[in-house]
Write an enzyme that holds these catalytic residues in place. Sequence first.
Site, PDB file in Angstrom:
ATOM      1  N   LYS A  13       2.720  23.481  79.074  1.00 42.26           N
ATOM      2  CA  LYS A  13       1.843  23.818  77.944  1.00 42.26           C
ATOM      3  C   LYS A  13       1.595  25.323  77.834  1.00 42.26           C
ATOM      4  CE  LYS A  13      -1.650  21.310  79.342  1.00 42.26           C
ATOM      5  NZ  LYS A  13      -1.148  20.697  80.605  1.00 42.26           N
ATOM      6  N   ARG A  88      -9.364  17.168  77.695  1.00 36.63           N
ATOM      7  CA  ARG A  88      -8.724  16.446  78.795  1.00 36.63           C
ATOM      8  C   ARG A  88      -9.390  15.101  79.032  1.00 36.63           C
ATOM      9  NH1 ARG A  88      -6.434  21.141  81.526  1.00 36.63           N
ATOM     10  NH2 ARG A  88      -5.120  20.563  83.287  1.00 36.63           N
ATOM     11  N   ARG A 122       5.983  26.932  91.333  1.00 39.57           N
ATOM     12  CA  ARG A 122       5.295  27.842  90.423  1.00 39.57           C
ATOM     13  C   ARG A 122       4.516  28.929  91.156  1.00 39.57           C
ATOM     14  NH1 ARG A 122       1.490  25.586  85.585  1.00 39.57           N
ATOM     15  NH2 ARG A 122      -0.092  25.197  87.165  1.00 39.57           N
ATOM     16  N   ARG A 152      -1.097  29.079  93.294  1.00 31.91           N
ATOM     17  CA  ARG A 152      -2.452  28.556  93.081  1.00 31.91           C
ATOM     18  C   ARG A 152      -2.723  27.448  94.098  1.00 31.91           C
ATOM     19  NH1 ARG A 152      -2.464  27.201  86.767  1.00 31.91           N
ATOM     20  NH2 ARG A 152      -3.543  25.395  87.628  1.00 31.91           N
ATOM     21  N   ARG A 163      -3.911  15.756  90.754  1.00 29.52           N
ATOM     22  CA  ARG A 163      -3.991  16.178  89.350  1.00 29.52           C
ATOM     23  C   ARG A 163      -3.206  15.239  88.449  1.00 29.52           C
ATOM     24  NH1 ARG A 163      -1.731  21.884  90.016  1.00 29.52           N
ATOM     25  NH2 ARG A 163      -1.902  22.199  87.780  1.00 29.52           N
TER      26      ARG A 163
HETATM   27  P1  ADP Z   1      -2.565  22.681  84.602  1.00 27.31           P
HETATM   28  O1  ADP Z   1      -2.405  22.416  83.153  1.00 27.31           O
HETATM   29  O2  ADP Z   1      -1.347  23.260  85.217  1.00 27.31           O
HETATM   30  O3  ADP Z   1      -3.182  21.564  85.361  1.00 27.31           O
HETATM   31  P2  ADP Z   1      -4.834  24.366  84.051  1.00 27.31           P
HETATM   32  O4  ADP Z   1      -4.790  25.805  84.334  1.00 27.31           O
HETATM   33  O5  ADP Z   1      -4.812  23.913  82.648  1.00 27.31           O
HETATM   34  O6  ADP Z   1      -3.604  23.807  84.857  1.00 27.31           O
HETATM   35  O7  ADP Z   1      -6.118  23.695  84.751  1.00 27.31           O
HETATM   36  C1  ADP Z   1      -6.444  23.906  86.099  1.00 27.31           C
HETATM   37  C2  ADP Z   1      -7.663  23.078  86.474  1.00 27.31           C
HETATM   38  O8  ADP Z   1      -8.802  23.502  85.701  1.00 27.31           O
HETATM   39  C3  ADP Z   1      -7.569  21.578  86.223  1.00 27.31           C
HETATM   40  O9  ADP Z   1      -6.902  20.901  87.254  1.00 27.31           O
HETATM   41  C4  ADP Z   1      -9.062  21.209  86.136  1.00 27.31           C
HETATM   42  O10 ADP Z   1      -9.658  21.171  87.411  1.00 27.31           O
HETATM   43  C5  ADP Z   1      -9.644  22.396  85.397  1.00 27.31           C
HETATM   44  N1  ADP Z   1      -9.655  22.164  83.932  1.00 27.31           N
HETATM   45  C6  ADP Z   1      -8.884  22.805  83.009  1.00 27.31           C
HETATM   46  N2  ADP Z   1      -9.144  22.355  81.759  1.00 27.31           N
HETATM   47  C7  ADP Z   1     -10.085  21.395  81.888  1.00 27.31           C
HETATM   48  C8  ADP Z   1     -10.767  20.521  80.979  1.00 27.31           C
HETATM   49  N3  ADP Z   1     -10.524  20.533  79.660  1.00 27.31           N
HETATM   50  N4  ADP Z   1     -11.693  19.664  81.485  1.00 27.31           N
HETATM   51  C9  ADP Z   1     -11.960  19.625  82.797  1.00 27.31           C
HETATM   52  N5  ADP Z   1     -11.357  20.400  83.705  1.00 27.31           N
HETATM   53  C10 ADP Z   1     -10.423  21.268  83.287  1.00 27.31           C
END
Ligand code: ADP
Length: 210
Positions: A13, A88, A122, A152, A163
Amino acid sequence: MKIILLGAPGSGKGTLAKNIIKDFSLAHISTGDLFRECIKSGSELGEKLKSIIESGALVPDEVTIEIVKERLDKDDCKNGFILDGFPRTINQAKELEKISHIDTVILVDLSKEIIIERLSARRTCLKCGSTYNFKDVPNGKCLNCNEELIQRDDDKPLTIQNRLEVYEKNTAPLIDFYGDKVVKFSSKGTVEETYRPVKSFLKKLEANIE
Ligand code: ADP
Ligand code: ZN
């Protein structure tokens, strides 16, 4: 245009979003990036976010929705935006409906096997948010800002598994929630191959909206 990027963690994404904003004047809103900024600031909230994110769990809806609302109020969102990593949960999606109308939901589709492979490889630049496969950056530095790249904590194997489970349980139901608005694209190919059909789709959509 108001766009949601939906897809499992590691489906691509963020990379897709970075390509889209080169061609379309849209604000890129990544909740993951917003949270990581907050963590870097060293605030009390940042400390809490750090342990949640490291575990692979979701940040509570109240916190997430508040941060997104604040961000959507900024001027650069007036022309349209891409939401990357939000909503999410169904609850987040319902809250979003109260504040904004979404034009399309792009579903970034990738098999679990490739996701695990890509996430494990990554490396991330915490300064500009760019991500790389470690094999492509032998010196371990960001090609944009020369900053040291890191893995990360949530890209480590145990957390990845968690996740993906969280995605299946909480986020995948959004595909049905958005129904006809969802358009699916595979991200199996290269970055360019993935972006090309998305770009032509968005060009058409843009022409229809104006
Ligand atoms: P990825 O898409 O690779 O999982 P992100 O950078 O989008 O990584 O998100 C990292 C973390 O941040 C998620 O695993 C979650 O813990 C938190 N997070 C991100 N967006 C949301 C959301 N909309 N609601 C709840 N937690 C979120
Ligand atoms: Zn960088």
